[in-house]
Design a protein around this motif. Structure first.
Motif, PDB file in Angstrom:
ATOM      1  N   GLY A 258      -8.395  13.204  -8.956  1.00 11.45           N
ATOM      2  CA  GLY A 258      -8.681  11.689  -9.146  1.00 11.45           C
ATOM      3  C   GLY A 258      -8.032  10.973  -8.324  1.00 11.45           C
ATOM      4  O   GLY A 258      -7.765   9.633  -8.730  1.00 11.45           O
ATOM      5  N   LEU A 259      -7.654  11.355  -7.396  1.00 10.73           N
ATOM      6  CA  LEU A 259      -7.005  10.420  -6.262  1.00 10.73           C
ATOM      7  C   LEU A 259      -8.000   9.697  -5.497  1.00 10.73           C
ATOM      8  O   LEU A 259      -7.422   8.983  -4.582  1.00 10.73           O
ATOM      9  N   ASN A 260      -9.208   9.782  -5.596  1.00 10.02           N
ATOM     10  CA  ASN A 260     -10.394   9.141  -4.880  1.00 10.02           C
ATOM     11  C   ASN A 260     -10.800   7.640  -5.580  1.00 10.02           C
ATOM     12  O   ASN A 260     -11.869   7.475  -5.900  1.00 10.02           O
ATOM     13  N   SER A 261      -9.685   7.015  -5.911  1.00  6.31           N
ATOM     14  CA  SER A 261     -10.030   5.864  -6.851  1.00  6.31           C
ATOM     15  C   SER A 261     -10.601   4.700  -5.640  1.00  6.31           C
ATOM     16  O   SER A 261     -10.740   4.982  -4.682  1.00  6.31           O
ATOM     17  N   ALA A 262     -11.149   3.565  -6.391  1.00  6.60           N
ATOM     18  CA  ALA A 262     -11.863   2.640  -5.522  1.00  6.60           C
ATOM     19  C   ALA A 262     -11.060   2.101  -4.348  1.00  6.60           C
ATOM     20  O   ALA A 262     -11.675   1.593  -3.324  1.00  6.60           O
ATOM     21  N   GLU A 263      -9.979   2.090  -4.402  1.00  9.49           N
ATOM     22  CA  GLU A 263      -8.940   1.618  -3.153  1.00  9.49           C
ATOM     23  C   GLU A 263      -8.284   2.716  -2.186  1.00  9.49           C
ATOM     24  O   GLU A 263      -7.551   2.259  -1.774  1.00  9.49           O
ATOM     25  N   ALA A 264      -8.909   4.016  -2.483  1.00 12.47           N
ATOM     26  CA  ALA A 264      -8.278   5.082  -1.837  1.00 12.47           C
ATOM     27  C   ALA A 264      -9.106   5.069  -0.574  1.00 12.47           C
ATOM     28  O   ALA A 264     -10.372   4.831  -0.588  1.00 12.47           O
ATOM     29  N   ARG A 265      -8.352   5.460   0.716  1.00 19.45           N
ATOM     30  CA  ARG A 265      -9.008   5.846   1.913  1.00 19.45           C
ATOM     31  C   ARG A 265      -8.713   7.029   2.537  1.00 19.45           C
ATOM     32  O   ARG A 265      -7.507   7.350   2.255  1.00 19.45           O
ATOM     33  N   VAL A 266      -9.547   7.665   3.106  1.00 20.44           N
ATOM     34  CA  VAL A 266      -9.008   8.688   3.830  1.00 20.44           C
ATOM     35  C   VAL A 266      -9.335   8.663   5.542  1.00 20.44           C
ATOM     36  O   VAL A 266     -10.312   8.031   5.828  1.00 20.44           O
ATOM     37  N   VAL A 267      -8.277   8.961   6.246  1.00 26.92           N
ATOM     38  CA  VAL A 267      -8.266   8.972   7.755  1.00 26.92           C
ATOM     39  C   VAL A 267      -8.479  10.290   8.210  1.00 26.92           C
ATOM     40  O   VAL A 267      -7.687  11.381   7.950  1.00 26.92           O
ATOM     41  N   LEU A 268      -9.442  10.745   9.166  1.00 27.18           N
ATOM     42  CA  LEU A 268      -9.508  11.897   9.757  1.00 27.18           C
ATOM     43  C   LEU A 268      -9.178  11.807  11.368  1.00 27.18           C
ATOM     44  O   LEU A 268      -9.699  10.921  11.881  1.00 27.18           O
TER      45      LEU A 268
ATOM     46  N   LYS B 215      -0.023  13.159  -7.282  1.00 27.18           N
ATOM     47  CA  LYS B 215      -0.584  12.000  -8.094  1.00 27.18           C
ATOM     48  C   LYS B 215       0.681  11.560  -9.042  1.00 27.18           C
ATOM     49  O   LYS B 215       0.583  10.366  -9.064  1.00 27.18           O
ATOM     50  N   SER B 216       1.397  12.273  -9.481  1.00 31.39           N
ATOM     51  CA  SER B 216       2.549  11.453 -10.453  1.00 31.39           C
ATOM     52  C   SER B 216       3.529  10.735  -9.486  1.00 31.39           C
ATOM     53  O   SER B 216       4.017   9.740  -9.742  1.00 31.39           O
ATOM     54  N   ALA B 217       3.635  11.276  -8.284  1.00 29.16           N
ATOM     55  CA  ALA B 217       4.583  10.603  -7.412  1.00 29.16           C
ATOM     56  C   ALA B 217       3.883   9.221  -6.850  1.00 29.16           C
ATOM     57  O   ALA B 217       4.771   8.107  -6.861  1.00 29.16           O
ATOM     58  N   LEU B 218       2.492   8.960  -6.815  1.00 28.47           N
ATOM     59  CA  LEU B 218       1.838   7.967  -6.533  1.00 28.47           C
ATOM     60  C   LEU B 218       1.894   6.908  -7.528  1.00 28.47           C
ATOM     61  O   LEU B 218       2.115   5.783  -7.387  1.00 28.47           O
TER      62      LEU B 218
ATOM     63  N   PHE C  69       0.799  -1.241  -0.212  1.00 28.89           N
ATOM     64  CA  PHE C  69      -0.008  -0.076   0.119  1.00 28.89           C
ATOM     65  C   PHE C  69       0.913   1.267  -0.107  1.00 28.89           C
ATOM     66  O   PHE C  69       1.930   1.225   0.252  1.00 28.89           O
ATOM     67  N   ASP C  70       0.162   2.299  -0.300  1.00 31.08           N
ATOM     68  CA  ASP C  70       0.934   3.651  -0.044  1.00 31.08           C
ATOM     69  C   ASP C  70       0.137   4.471   0.914  1.00 31.08           C
ATOM     70  O   ASP C  70      -0.914   4.474   1.023  1.00 31.08           O
ATOM     71  N   LEU C  71       1.031   5.006   1.921  1.00 29.43           N
ATOM     72  CA  LEU C  71       0.334   5.892   2.716  1.00 29.43           C
ATOM     73  C   LEU C  71       0.898   7.242   2.596  1.00 29.43           C
ATOM     74  O   LEU C  71       2.074   7.302   2.404  1.00 29.43           O
ATOM     75  N   VAL C  72      -0.319   8.150   2.644  1.00 30.05           N
ATOM     76  CA  VAL C  72       0.386   9.651   2.243  1.00 30.05           C
ATOM     77  C   VAL C  72      -0.227  10.327   3.774  1.00 30.05           C
ATOM     78  O   VAL C  72      -1.226  10.334   3.958  1.00 30.05           O
ATOM     79  N   ILE C  73       0.933  10.866   4.460  1.00 31.03           N
ATOM     80  CA  ILE C  73       0.741  11.629   5.693  1.00 31.03           C
ATOM     81  C   ILE C  73       0.657  12.865   5.484  1.00 31.03           C
ATOM     82  O   ILE C  73       1.852  13.480   5.291  1.00 31.03           O
ATOM     83  N   PHE C  74      -0.491  13.869   5.452  1.00 30.07           N
ATOM     84  CA  PHE C  74      -0.584  15.196   5.442  1.00 30.07           C
ATOM     85  C   PHE C  74      -0.433  15.740   6.812  1.00 30.07           C
ATOM     86  O   PHE C  74      -0.880  15.173   7.821  1.00 30.07           O
ATOM     87  N   GLY C  75       0.720  16.518   7.112  1.00 36.36           N
ATOM     88  CA  GLY C  75       0.952  17.027   8.289  1.00 36.36           C
ATOM     89  C   GLY C  75       2.068  16.266   9.153  1.00 36.36           C
ATOM     90  O   GLY C  75       2.222  16.046  10.135  1.00 36.36           O
ATOM     91  N   ALA C  76       3.007  15.663   8.049  1.00 35.70           N
ATOM     92  CA  ALA C  76       3.807  14.798   8.514  1.00 35.70           C
ATOM     93  C   ALA C  76       5.052  15.405   9.436  1.00 35.70           C
ATOM     94  O   ALA C  76       5.711  14.339   9.949  1.00 35.70           O
ATOM     95  N   THR C  77       5.062  16.467   9.732  1.00 36.63           N
ATOM     96  CA  THR C  77       6.146  16.983  10.322  1.00 36.63           C
ATOM     97  C   THR C  77       5.543  17.332  11.679  1.00 36.63           C
ATOM     98  O   THR C  77       6.139  17.783  12.594  1.00 36.63           O
TER      99      THR C  77
ATOM    100  N   GLY D 147       0.600   4.478  -8.701  1.00 34.83           N
ATOM    101  CA  GLY D 147       0.518   3.023  -8.652  1.00 34.83           C
ATOM    102  C   GLY D 147      -0.458   2.646  -9.191  1.00 34.83           C
ATOM    103  O   GLY D 147      -0.704   1.215  -9.128  1.00 34.83           O
ATOM    104  N   GLY D 148      -1.434   3.070  -9.844  1.00 36.82           N
ATOM    105  CA  GLY D 148      -2.575   2.441 -10.524  1.00 36.82           C
ATOM    106  C   GLY D 148      -3.769   2.435  -9.758  1.00 36.82           C
ATOM    107  O   GLY D 148      -3.596   2.584  -8.357  1.00 36.82           O
ATOM    108  N   ASP D 149      -4.857   2.297 -10.106  1.00 31.48           N
ATOM    109  CA  ASP D 149      -6.107   2.504  -9.386  1.00 31.48           C
ATOM    110  C   ASP D 149      -6.399   1.077  -8.385  1.00 31.48           C
ATOM    111  O   ASP D 149      -7.034   1.031  -7.592  1.00 31.48           O
ATOM    112  N   GLU D 150      -5.857  -0.136  -8.519  1.00 27.82           N
ATOM    113  CA  GLU D 150      -5.766  -1.335  -7.919  1.00 27.82           C
ATOM    114  C   GLU D 150      -5.133  -1.016  -6.463  1.00 27.82           C
ATOM    115  O   GLU D 150      -5.505  -1.731  -5.690  1.00 27.82           O
TER     116      GLU D 150
END
Ligand code: BG6
Length: 485
Positions: free
Chosen positions: A133-143, A100-103, A6-14, A105-108
């Motif tokens: 377009g980053l909300n693909s079927a396998e994307a999740r968001v954590v609040l 998006k270009s860094a990710l 998986f890829d995990l993107v942390i906003f507010g990583a610092t 990984g494809g929609d799967e």
């Protein structure tokens, strides 16, 4: 368990949460073998920084927050190589194209967007993610909590997020739900035949939920002063604990079955009216005092200006259902209390008829004490005969279950479990939007009444158990706080 790509993107990583909780939790899961070789971690924040700089920052966080016994320099090094750093301005569409270009990984591929940011960014970031377009079927968001400041702002956030991600891919963290002992509440209630038959108003007199902290507001005064203990702890953590104690047995151990039952509890909370707020709530703020023998500053000294924000709250909550009618749930939390200690006390009623005339005064009703942290365990306080030939003398003694003794090994942090649940796509231990809104619907009138009545928080000395009114509140009902901590 199992291991995941998986890829995990942390906003507010610092930020504080990322470095204190998320990075160490990911390290532990990596060491446990749950991250496949191709799992990638993207640290995202506003400032410019190289990958190497961020890895150094994360390394320092590991050295500080991972216990020495669990720290392995070689493994930490390999783990840190998973990180890439990306500069991103949450408002700028172009920056999401770079993400998006860094990710790529494809929609799967499973992608987790973790928003370790203030809630005002939740809506805008989700909108931008969808636009890119980053909300693909396998994307999740954590609040992260808090979801808003009140009902209206929580609704606005939920709506903006829902426009980008369906509810089953929105993970609203309440890290209390990831604590081992909190999950164990469901085991206690629904994997034992013993408790459920006595879990109601016929046998239970009242319930106490205490989350005591020894720390003050530390470096978070800015956030905290706009929140206060009711928003920071009661609206989420303590209400969630109340839900797990009070809910009906779910039909199955599945996300929506459990959350439906919790929602019913939240909806059954008796509203606290303007007129009742003085009797049913106490708010306090720590003044100077002493904690563990050292002088401790007041909240206002730490803050540097005057403030009416509460750092301590007691609320007498009531759940208006057949099961719980007339059984108060006393919720208590505060900063700068004498100890760090969280527990749930289920206080049972007295025996219906006493056959021991001489010892009658010594018979105290049973108490089930569920210690959430530290020293996780369960104690059932029962009456026993004091050994000896001197006749029938009675005393209370606990039947003790210590998790550390019964189950060896490290207790994983709540975030470890919750992060992997997000990757697995299991939202059971996360708050659904309707739960968050129901919790605000109950909390908001309390906040409004305090403001409307200019109810200044009562001072208490740092290192004490809160203002004396907190004791008065429960003693007026002929009850007392469980003290043996
Ligand atoms: C957080 C609150 O949600 O929980 C903090 O914002 C609080 O103010 C913390 O200190 C307590 O969590 P724990 O896991 O240390 O009990």
């Amino acid at each position: 368990s199992g291991s995941f790509s998986f890829d995990l993107v942390i906003f507010g990583a610092t930020g504080d949460l990322s470095l204190r909780k998320l990075v160490p939790a990911l390290y532990h899961r990596d060491v446990a073998g749950q991250l496949n070789d191709d799992a990638r971690l993207f640290a995202v924040a506003r400032g410019a920084m190289s990958d190497a700089d961020y890895r150094e920052m994360a390394a320092a966080a590991l050295r500080e927050h991972v216990a020495a016994d669990d720290f392995d320099a070689a493994r930490a090094d390999r783990f840190l190589q998973r990180f890439r750093y990306l500069t991103l301005d949450a408002q700028k569409s172009d920056d999401y194209q770079s993400l998006k270009s860094a990710l790529d990984g494809g929609d799967e591929r499973i992608v987790v967007f973790y928003l370790a940011m203030a809630p005002r960014f939740f809506g805008p970031i989700c909108t931008q993610l969808a636009r890119a377009g980053l909300n693909s079927a396998e994307a999740r968001v954590v609040l992260e909590k808090p979801i808003g400041q009140d009902l209206a702002s929580a609704r606005a956030i939920n709506e903006a997020v829902a426009a980008a991600f369906p509810e089953n891919r929105v993970f609203r963290i309440d890290h209390y739900l990831g604590k081992e002992t909190v999950q164990n509440l469901m085991a206690l209630r629904f994997a034992n035949a013993l408790f459920e038959p006595i879990w109601h108003r016929g046998v239970v007199d009242h319930v106490q939920v205490t989350v005591a902290e020894r720390i003050g507001v530390e470096g978070r005064a800015d956030y905290y002063d706009h929140a206060g203990a009711l928003r920071d702890m009661i609206q989420n953590h303590l209400l969630q604990l109340l839900c797990l104690v009070a809910m009906e047995p779910p039909n199955e151990f599945a996300a929506d079955a459990v959350r439906d039952e919790k929602l019913k509890v939240l909806e059954a909370l008796r509203p606290i009216t303007d007129r009742e707020v003085g009797d049913k709530t106490v708010r306090g703020q720590y003044a100077r005092g002493s904690v563990e023998g050292a002088a401790a500053a007041s909240y206002l000294d730490e803050l540097g200006h005057s403030s009416n924000t509460e750092t301590f709250v007691v609320v007498k909550a009531e759940v208006e259902t057949w099961r719980w009618a007339g059984v108060p749930f006393y919720l208590r939390t505060g900063k700068r209390l004498p100890v760090r200690h969280s527990e749930i006390v289920v206080q049972f009623r007295p025996v219906p008829h006493l056959i021991f005339p001489a010892a009658a005064r010594d018979v105290v009703p049973n108490r089930l004490v569920i210690r959430l942290q530290p020293d996780e365990g369960i104690a059932l306080h029962m009456m026993s005969k004091v050994p000896g030939p001197g006749g029938m003398r009675l005393r209370t003694a606990p039947l003790n279950l210590s998790f550390a003794e019964a189950f060896r090994g490290r207790q994983p942090d709540a975030y470890e479990r919750l992060l992997m649940d997000v990757v697995r796509g299991n939202p059971m231990l996360f708050m659904r939007s309707d739960e968050v809104e129901a919790a605000w619907r109950w909390a908001e009138p309390i906040l409004a009444a305090w403001t409307g009545q200019d109810d200044a928080p009562k001072p208490y000395n740092a290192g004490s158990w809160g203002p004396s009114a907190a004791i008065g509140l429960i003693e007026r009902d002929g009850r007392n706080w469980h003290e043996d901590m």
